[in-house]
Structure formats: C-alpha cells, structure tokens
Design a protein around this motif. Structure first.
Motif, PDB file in Angstrom:
ATOM      1  N   LEU A   1      39.201  45.385  32.674  1.00 11.11           N
ATOM      2  CA  LEU A   1      40.462  44.393  32.795  1.00 11.11           C
ATOM      3  C   LEU A   1      39.963  43.071  31.961  1.00 11.11           C
ATOM      4  CD1 LEU A   1      40.664  43.943  36.716  1.00 11.11           C
ATOM      5  CD2 LEU A   1      42.124  45.256  35.359  1.00 11.11           C
ATOM      6  N   ASP A   2      38.821  43.183  31.319  1.00  8.98           N
ATOM      7  CA  ASP A   2      38.466  41.965  30.395  1.00  8.98           C
ATOM      8  C   ASP A   2      39.433  41.818  29.270  1.00  8.98           C
ATOM      9  OD1 ASP A   2      36.820  40.777  32.179  1.00  8.98           O
ATOM     10  OD2 ASP A   2      34.880  41.835  31.326  1.00  8.98           O
ATOM     11  N   PRO A   3      39.663  43.227  28.640  1.00 17.21           N
ATOM     12  CA  PRO A   3      40.547  43.290  27.492  1.00 17.21           C
ATOM     13  C   PRO A   3      41.925  42.894  27.706  1.00 17.21           C
ATOM     14  CG  PRO A   3      39.086  45.148  27.510  1.00 17.21           C
ATOM     15  CD  PRO A   3      38.932  44.578  28.738  1.00 17.21           C
ATOM     16  N   LEU A   4      42.287  43.210  28.983  1.00 15.08           N
ATOM     17  CA  LEU A   4      43.898  42.782  29.379  1.00 15.08           C
ATOM     18  C   LEU A   4      43.903  41.487  29.573  1.00 15.08           C
ATOM     19  CD1 LEU A   4      44.101  45.676  32.210  1.00 15.08           C
ATOM     20  CD2 LEU A   4      44.732  45.773  29.576  1.00 15.08           C
ATOM     21  N   ILE A   5      43.077  40.625  29.761  1.00 15.61           N
ATOM     22  CA  ILE A   5      43.022  39.112  29.737  1.00 15.61           C
ATOM     23  C   ILE A   5      43.219  38.652  28.616  1.00 15.61           C
ATOM     24  CG2 ILE A   5      41.758  37.143  30.517  1.00 15.61           C
ATOM     25  CD1 ILE A   5      40.243  38.489  32.524  1.00 15.61           C
ATOM     26  N   ALA A   6      42.437  39.189  27.321  1.00 14.68           N
ATOM     27  CA  ALA A   6      42.550  38.889  26.344  1.00 14.68           C
ATOM     28  C   ALA A   6      44.131  39.167  25.546  1.00 14.68           C
ATOM     29  CB  ALA A   6      41.538  39.573  25.280  1.00 14.68           C
ATOM     30  N   GLN A   7      44.711  40.185  26.220  1.00 13.33           N
ATOM     31  CA  GLN A   7      46.032  40.747  25.781  1.00 13.33           C
ATOM     32  C   GLN A   7      47.180  40.055  26.563  1.00 13.33           C
ATOM     33  OE1 GLN A   7      45.809  44.971  26.174  1.00 13.33           O
ATOM     34  NE2 GLN A   7      43.852  45.152  24.847  1.00 13.33           N
ATOM     35  N   LYS A   8      46.757  39.154  27.326  1.00 14.12           N
ATOM     36  CA  LYS A   8      47.480  38.161  28.032  1.00 14.12           C
ATOM     37  C   LYS A   8      48.483  38.953  29.161  1.00 14.12           C
ATOM     38  CE  LYS A   8      46.810  34.727  25.194  1.00 14.12           C
ATOM     39  NZ  LYS A   8      45.923  33.837  25.852  1.00 14.12           N
ATOM     40  N   HIS A   9      47.881  40.324  29.527  1.00 13.90           N
ATOM     41  CA  HIS A   9      48.579  41.132  30.631  1.00 13.90           C
ATOM     42  C   HIS A   9      48.261  40.179  32.146  1.00 13.90           C
ATOM     43  CE1 HIS A   9      49.839  44.465  28.424  1.00 13.90           C
ATOM     44  NE2 HIS A   9      48.682  44.395  27.678  1.00 13.90           N
ATOM     45  N   ILE A  10      46.999  39.453  32.090  1.00 19.64           N
ATOM     46  CA  ILE A  10      46.692  38.696  33.316  1.00 19.64           C
ATOM     47  C   ILE A  10      45.821  37.702  32.797  1.00 19.64           C
ATOM     48  CG2 ILE A  10      46.692  40.861  35.088  1.00 19.64           C
ATOM     49  CD1 ILE A  10      43.687  41.106  34.538  1.00 19.64           C
ATOM     50  N   ALA A  11      45.925  36.822  33.600  1.00 20.36           N
ATOM     51  CA  ALA A  11      45.178  35.265  33.388  1.00 20.36           C
ATOM     52  C   ALA A  11      43.711  35.472  33.662  1.00 20.36           C
ATOM     53  CB  ALA A  11      45.679  34.249  33.849  1.00 20.36           C
ATOM     54  N   GLY A  12      43.563  36.441  34.881  1.00 19.10           N
ATOM     55  CA  GLY A  12      41.979  36.632  35.189  1.00 19.10           C
ATOM     56  C   GLY A  12      42.262  37.434  36.673  1.00 19.10           C
ATOM     57  N   TYR A  13      40.967  37.506  37.423  1.00 17.36           N
ATOM     58  CA  TYR A  13      40.791  38.527  38.599  1.00 17.36           C
ATOM     59  C   TYR A  13      39.772  37.828  39.359  1.00 17.36           C
ATOM     60  CZ  TYR A  13      36.979  40.092  35.588  1.00 17.36           C
ATOM     61  OH  TYR A  13      35.921  40.306  34.560  1.00 17.36           O
ATOM     62  N   GLN A  14      39.645  37.903  40.649  1.00 19.98           N
ATOM     63  CA  GLN A  14      38.930  37.512  41.823  1.00 19.98           C
ATOM     64  C   GLN A  14      38.333  38.544  42.547  1.00 19.98           C
ATOM     65  OE1 GLN A  14      41.425  35.127  44.397  1.00 19.98           O
ATOM     66  NE2 GLN A  14      41.551  33.347  43.159  1.00 19.98           N
TER      67      GLN A  14
END
Length: 626
Positions: free
Chosen positions: A340-353
């Motif tokens: 998921l960390d690369p998806l944050i950099a790609q703006k797909h998500i802002a973060g996760y809990q």
C-alpha cells in the motif's frame, strides 16, 4: 525515535484533544467533534423517535448560544429516519390516492355507494388480514412493505369489480348465487395466477421483498374470499345501475381493434416486433446499489463534508486480514502495508489505519530490537561514544546497554488493547471469529476510480481479502436480476399448464397480452435511457399475476359476447394504473422503478387484452391469429 513514531501515528487523524474536547480544523474554522452511541439499532423506529428530537434540541441550543455556529450531523440513524419518514408519507399518499380513485371510478360506473362500500370492505379485510399474517410470521413490518402494500389496493379490487360488472350486465332473473357459480372458475384462476406472481418475490434473498410477498399473497386471498362469500348475499339484480363509464364502454367495445389475419394487422404486428427488438437492444443494465440512494441531499452533503474534515476511512471498502494467531494477522497486515505504501505516493489513497501501526508483529519488533542492539548498543558503538562525551567510562556504557535490553520487552496486542490509547482503534480488531483471528485495514482518502488497483494489492497475499461492500451488494443485485429473469420466464411455463385444462386452445390468448406488454415495456425502458435493474424484473413478475387476470376476464365471456369483461378489465386496469402510477412517483428509487414498470406494463396489457378475444361468431379461429 519515539517522537517520530508518535508524530507518524498522530498523522492518521486530524482530530486533536484539547481542554477535554476533540477538535478538528478545516475550511478556516475550528470544529468540536461530539460522538454518540446508540443502544438500539439505527433502523428501529423507537431509536429514531428518541434520538432525532435530542439531536435537533442540541443543534438549536448550539445555534442559540452562538448564532454563527455551524452544526454538521451524520450517522446511519439520520438516513434511516429520513427513509422512514418518506415511506410514511408515501403510505398515506399512495393508499389514500388509490382509494379516492377507486371510489370515484366505482361511482361513475354503478351510480350507487353500495358497491363502493363493498369494494372498500374487501380491500380493508385483505389489508388487515395480510398485516396480521405478516406480523404473526415475522413479528415486525418493514415500512417498505407497507408502502408496497398500499399498492395492493389496485389489485385486490379486481375480484369485486369483476363480480359487480357481470352483475350489472347479467340477466335480472338470475340471482347472484347463480352468477357466482358461473364466475367462480375464472375468479379462482385469477387468484391463482396473481398469487404465483406475488410469490415470485419470495424467491429473492431480501427480507423486505419476502415480507412483500407474504403480505401480498394472503391479502389477495382474504379479499377474494370476501368477494366470494359476501358479495352474492349483499348485491342483488336491482342493486346496480349503469353510470357514464358503463354506458360508454358499450360503444367502445364495437370499435376496439382485433387481431386478425389481414395484411394491415400483420404489418402492424411486424412493426411492433421490430420496435420491441430495437428497444431491447438499446437496454443497458445498472446494478450499482448507489443508484438506489435516496437520502436527502442535505444529509449527503453533511456526510461528505464531515468525512473530509475527519479524513475518515471508507466504511464500505477495506481489507479483511485473517490468521491462525494474532501474530500471524499482524505479519500479514505488514505484508499488505508494504504494497500500500507505493499507492500512497501514487495518490490512490491518502493513508491507512491498521493495528500493526501501533503494535508491530513480534517478528518485526525483534528485528528492530536487533538493529538497535547492533547499531546503537554494541561495544564501541554510539553509546560508548556518548559515554566518552559525558565523561563516563566503558562500565557505564555496558550497564546502560544491559538496562535498556532488560526493559525492551515486546509489546503484545492484548496488552495494548487494554490501554486507553487503543480505544479509537479497537474497531479494527475483530478478534477470534469462526476459529481464526481477524482484523481490518481501513483506507483514508480513497478514490473510487482506484478500486481496481486497491483490489489487486491483495492478490497473492495469504489471508488478505479485499472487501468492497458496495461492489459486493451490486454484484448480488446483478446475479438476482438475472436469476429473477429466469424465474419470470419459468412462471409463464408454470401458469400455462395451470390454465390449459380450462382454456385449451385459447390459453395462449390469456398469456400473450401480458408477454407482449412485458417485452414492449423493456423496449420503452431502452428507448427512454433507463437501465435495467432488479426491481424492473420484479415488476415484470408481478405484471404476470396482474395481466393474466385481464386475459382470463376477456376469455371467460367470449361465448356470450357480453361487454362485462371489457368493463371489468377497464376499471381494474384504471385502478391498478392509478395505484402503481402513484408508486412510480415514490422518492424511493427502487419503488419508483417498480411502479413505472407496472404503470407502463398494465396500460399495455389493458390495451392489448381485448385484441386477443375470440367472439362467439368465430369459435374456430386460427391458433395464431384471430
């Protein structure tokens, strides 16, 4: 290092504690976050009636104290209450509107109030009987069932109208008991066909639709029994007088077009067939559950605004992580987070809990401890350098390192869950369920176009499942739309042999108007840009039960040449159109789709059923064209 870790955890939510309150900043304002927890289900009317006045009172008090204050409200109970209030309004609108329409039509047909009272009596007994049966079986009634049940008025009155129209046109020397014996086979088949149509709803997996089926089928039976048992005793040969509608139908019968083997008729049938095929080819499907959303716009805006302020994770899209032990669950969460960390950099998500943000797996804690031991606490490492800087000897460094190692006990998940720090995150831990441990990894700032990418992130990870509740429910709706389509076709197959012993070669004439009307209705949906969904198909199931009634009425009196069935079909169809026309104006998208389909289909059956009759002069008509 601890300060950096705490700052990273604080970034998971913009909410901050201050002065005993929770604050969040946004759009140039400061908001205080107040939460409430319901002790009852949000869908309970009791909970709604208790909570809504309190929320309104609190909002008014806040605005009275600070006139410029902005109050944003959200919660499932608000949406459930809005839907309940809308349903209550529609129960009154549809029920009262249908009843007024039936009373007016009956008066204009029979010019006396007695038939009106009898039809209202049959409807009331059917409605109360259905309510009693449904309450007895389920112990509660869905408001959606009552809204749908209000439209039952348009069907339950068919039996009474059929008897009254035949009584109006029958020989005055024939008493009502004799008339009933003549009409009873047709009445019985209409009830059977209608019940088959309604019970098709019972095959769906939705409790509300099953309630509708259980509500509607007994309601029709009670109304039918009222007509059969009471009407002959209460209606005599001299009771009824022909009103304007009854007189007008006599002239209408003579001019109504018939299906013949003339070239013009064949061309017209071919054109209608071509139009039907063209319209159906344009028909698209849309099973997205969001298309059935009917919450008030203000509630939706408040929900969206609050979600943005809180940077709240999506409640309907998340990852479900399972494992044989809690340690295995944490390790699988960490494997998921690495994707998921690369998806944050790609703006797909802002973060996760995730709970592993707070309690890393024992393996990860051991690796980090080994790294600290090797890089910070080792002999001649940074700790020894620090000892030299502050004037301590090597013994101090060794004692300090031993002290740090002795206090580096790993943090366990169960211990963390007992602390107050875990309270905002406890919803992420599902504990032991069905023999395995499970947790949720929630996503912040998720974009709907990114759903396929997020689903792919879970592929190949053991014990990790992507959950899209919106997509899942939509998929279920799609499967049952296709399933119910086959059920509708199967219902025709079931009804045909049921009717065949009585109507023989004319059985196809009973079913053809409804089948043709159903196909034309689908074509009209295609031409008007509507997308096919489950509730359109359910309406076609009900249309079979209603439309076959008209076909039976028209075929029952074919040898006598009476216009009584014409009048009965006209009145019944007008009442049904009125009922389902009002249902088509419902603010609930599902009921609206259902109502519009029934409105169109019933009107087409009404227009088409008389075209298929065979008069007494042509008993040996072709089985294809009369």
């Amino acid at each position: 290092m601890f300060a950096g870790w705490v700052q990273e955890r604080a970034g998971e939510t913009p909410v901050r504690p201050r002065d005993g309150r929770l604050f969040v900043a946004g759009e140039g304002r400061q908001y205080v976050l107040l939460t409430y927890t319901l002790k009852k289900s949000a869908f309970s009317l009791g909970a709604q009636n208790a909570v809504l006045p309190l929320l309104a009172q609190a909002s008014n008090a806040a605005r009275a104290s600070v006139p410029s204050a902005e109050v944003i409200q959200a919660g499932v109970v608000l949406h459930a209450a809005a839907a309940g209030q809308q349903a209550s309004r529609e129960v009154h609108t549809i029920g009262v509107g249908s009843m007024i329409g039936i009373i007016l039509l009956t008066w204009l047909t029979f010019r006396t109030f007695k038939p009106i009272g009898l039809i209202v009596l049959a409807i009331a007994i059917g409605f109360l009987g259905a309510l009693s049966v449904c309450w007895l079986l389920f112990g509660r009634i869905h408001l959606l069932t009552l809204v749908f049940g209000a439209s039952l008025i348009g069907v339950a009155q068919d039996y009474g109208i059929y008897f009254l129209c035949n009584r109006l046109r029958a020989d005055p020397q024939m008493d009502s008991a004799q008339l009933l014996r003549r009409l009873l086979p047709g009445l019985g088949f209409t009830l059977l066909a209608a019940v088959i149509g309604y019970m098709g709803l019972a095959l769906t997996p939705f409790p509300g639709l099953r309630h509708m089926a259980v509500f509607s089928a007994p309601g029709l039976v009670f109304a039918w029994l009222t007509v059969v048992c009471w009407f002959p005793a209460l209606i005599g040969a001299q009771t009824l007088k022909a009103g304007p509608i009854a007189r007008g139908y006599k002239s209408l019968v003579a001019r109504w077009p018939r299906l013949t083997n003339q070239p013009l008729t064949l061309v017209l049938v071919a054109v209608l067939g071509g139009v039907t095929v063209l319209g159906c080819s344009r028909l698209t499907v849309n099973d997205d559950i969001r298309s059935l959303q009917s919450s008030p716009p203000q509630l939706v805006r408040d929900q969206i605004k609050l979600s943005k302020l809180l940077d709240a994770p999506s409640p309907v899209q998340y990852y479900l992580v399972r494992g044989a032990t809690s340690e295995e669950v944490l390790q699988r969460e960490e494997a998921l987070k690495r994707r998921l960390d690369p998806l944050i950099a790609q703006k797909h998500i802002a973060g996760y809990q995730a709970l592993s943000n707070w309690v890393p797996s024992a393996r990860t804690q051991a690796e980090r401890l080994a790294l600290i031991d090797a890089r910070l606490l080792a002999k001649d490492g940074p700790l020894s350098m620090l000892a030299g800087e502050i004037g301590e000897d090597a013994g101090w460094a060794a004692v300090t390192a031993a002290h740090l190692r002795a206090n580096a006990a790993p943090l366990e998940l169960e211990a963390f869950m007992r602390t107050s720090a875990s309270e905002p995150w406890r919803h992420l831990w599902l504990g032991k369920t069905e023999g395995v441990y499970a947790s949720i990894v929630a996503l912040r700032g998720m974009r709907y176009p990114s759903i396929p990418v997020l689903g792919q992130a879970a592929e190949g990870l053991s014990g990790v499942q992507w959950v899209d509740k919106v997509g899942g429910i939509s998929s279920v709706l799609g499967r049952y739309r296709a399933y119910m389509g086959w059920v509708v076709l199967g219902a025709y197959v079931v009804v045909f042999p049921v009717l065949f012993p009585r109507y023989r070669g004319r059985t196809w004439r009973v079913l053809a108007p409804t089948a043709a009307a159903s196909a034309l209705t689908l074509a009209l949906l295609g031409f008007t840009g509507h997308s096919l969904q489950l509730f359109h198909v359910l309406a076609l199931m009900l249309l079979l039960g209603v439309g076959v009634d008209y076909g039976i009425f028209m075929q029952e009196e074919h040898e006598r040449g009476s216009d009584a069935p014409w009048l009965a079909v006209g009145l019944s169809a007008a009442s049904t159109i009125l009922s389902f026309g009002l249902l088509g104006s419902s603010g609930t998208p599902a009921l609206q789709a259902f109502g519009l389909t029934m409105l169109t289909g019933t009107a087409l059956v009404w227009l088409g059923a008389p075209c298929f009759i065979v008069t007494k002069e042509e008993p040996n008509a072709s089985p294809v064209l009369a």
